[in-house]
Design an enzyme around this catalytic site. Sequence first.
Site, mmCIF file in Angstrom:
data_model
loop_
_atom_site.group_PDB
_atom_site.id
_atom_site.type_symbol
_atom_site.label_atom_id
_atom_site.label_comp_id
_atom_site.label_asym_id
_atom_site.label_seq_id
_atom_site.Cartn_x
_atom_site.Cartn_y
_atom_site.Cartn_z
ATOM 1 N N PHE A 325 0.861 -1.180 0.000
ATOM 2 C CA PHE A 325 0.000 0.000 0.000
ATOM 3 C C PHE A 325 0.902 1.237 0.000
ATOM 4 O O PHE A 325 1.689 1.441 0.926
ATOM 5 C CB PHE A 325 -0.906 0.014 1.229
ATOM 6 C CG PHE A 325 -2.161 -0.816 1.068
ATOM 7 C CD1 PHE A 325 -2.140 -2.030 0.401
ATOM 8 C CD2 PHE A 325 -3.370 -0.378 1.591
ATOM 9 C CE1 PHE A 325 -3.293 -2.796 0.253
ATOM 10 C CE2 PHE A 325 -4.526 -1.131 1.452
ATOM 11 C CZ PHE A 325 -4.490 -2.344 0.776
ATOM 12 N N GLU A 326 0.765 2.052 -1.049
ATOM 13 C CA GLU A 326 1.582 3.254 -1.192
ATOM 14 C C GLU A 326 0.702 4.416 -1.626
ATOM 15 O O GLU A 326 -0.436 4.235 -2.055
ATOM 16 C CB GLU A 326 2.700 3.025 -2.215
ATOM 17 C CG GLU A 326 3.620 1.838 -1.901
ATOM 18 C CD GLU A 326 4.690 1.647 -2.964
ATOM 19 O OE1 GLU A 326 5.393 2.620 -3.267
ATOM 20 O OE2 GLU A 326 4.815 0.519 -3.491
ATOM 21 N N ASN A 327 1.266 5.624 -1.530
ATOM 22 C CA ASN A 327 0.556 6.853 -1.915
ATOM 23 C C ASN A 327 -0.807 6.933 -1.230
ATOM 24 O O ASN A 327 -1.865 6.873 -1.847
ATOM 25 C CB ASN A 327 0.382 6.942 -3.436
ATOM 26 C CG ASN A 327 -0.077 8.330 -3.866
ATOM 27 O OD1 ASN A 327 0.261 9.332 -3.233
ATOM 28 N ND2 ASN A 327 -0.852 8.396 -4.927
#
Length: 537
Positions: A325-327
């Site tokens: 999970f990024e941004n």
Amino acid sequence: MQMLPSKEEVQPDYMKLDKPVFYQGQAYEISAIGRQKELKLPLDLVQRWIDPKVRSEPGTASVILTTEDKVVRLQTDQTTASVNLQTVPLTSSMQKQGDQLYVPIDILKQLYGVDLRESADSGAVLMFTPGERLRWGRLNKEDGIELRTGPGKRMPIISMIPRDEKILIWEEVKGWYKVQRTGGEVGFIPAANVIEETEEVIPERKTDPVIPRWKPQGKLNMTWEHVVKGNPQTASIPAMPGLNVISPTWFHLADGQGNLKSLADADYVKWARSRGYQVWALVSNSFEPVMTGAALASYETRIHMIEQLLAFAKQYSLQGINVDFENMNKSDGPLLVQFLREMTPLLHAEGLIVSVDVTAKSGSDSWSRIYDRPALAAVADYMILMAYDEHWASSPESGSVASIPWVERSLRGLLETDKIPPSKLVLGVPFYTRIWTEEKTGEGMKVGSKAVFMEKPRKLIEEKGLKPVFDAKSGQNYVEYTENGKLNRIWLEDATSIQSRIELVHKYNLAGVASWRRGFEEPALWQIIQSDLSKQD
């Protein structure tokens, strides 16, 4: 002049509560409610004294409790609870009075092994936790002794303790013992008047048998398989000696309701298993912050994602899930931790491994500060540090994708500041680099870049007759050349840089490496990684 003992009598504030709760000689400011099997403790107390990870979600009148092997959801006035997705009956329901939720003790005993002793006379509750050592004693004075508010005869009297009453000893202060009566009253008496009789140890909580999970023989050697639309033709994938885990990017968040899009392929799994690879499929948030926040916001949507992952794992015979999970919005960082806390026990119950990807630390709220790295590492089996993009695609200056000193600083930050266990930490390594162009213009230096596989720089070096030099600052080989009036600069990812990263794995006794991504590398690199990883620490 001799000071006379105080004769003043007082009633402590906690004794004015209907059912005061005590822990380690301290009283909580809010009373419990109910009695015996119907006893309930304030949620605030549970979060402070038993488990600060307990989460309340007022929107659905829910409280979620997670331990190493259990995920429990309680709802107000419901006589059942969800325990690891199964409905189980409760002796007493969770209840709300005013602004306070009250949690039934049967679930607290089962989950945390707390020992709660309720006084039949005063209604006070003494709480103890597993592993606590309790010292019990009695008085050696025939006519009993005054229990005082502090360590001294000039302190007011709370009550009189008779000689034959069993008392709990907490600590010694200036020749006085801080003690507690079984009715709850806490105060001080002279240590000389106490005979220590027994020590009691609160039993540890019994946990369910752990389903064995796979562990590599030696270091973890993982690579990601980047799947955008269709899966690769496995017949064309060259041998990857030493590889033991492959993580295809198969599952992606589709909407704020927690629905996942799947690109999984049974034939790919069959091929991977025939090669002896573990398959840890990646699940991403599609790097969409608004959608991610909505999907993580409630127990229902988080569990919906987890249930889909469990179904996919069963359908495709997966051995693990890699969470990427990024941004995200920084404010949703705690919800990512909660997602892992709810996911891991449920996946572990199926023998699945959970790994989570984190960036190197930086000042970015959406790409770095979203991660509570110690909390994530406490839950997951592995934490993978994506130690690349020191200089990213649109970086205002040219530089290495991941210079060796920068990688080492990033590792040390996790190991020394965040106290991540090295046995859980995996070093992410890049199989790509960037060709940087620098052009002087009237407005200054114009910088651009293009990400390339390892093969591209090698061919440029051969075609242009370039001679790489070792750049001590980055710890990498470096080349540059001028073309069309622009300076081209490349910090090379090659055997030298990869070997330097593996040296860090051994230096800090890390769990292993994970490479982004398969297909970007020179095939001969696998033999080098296998050889260097297999060296003894």
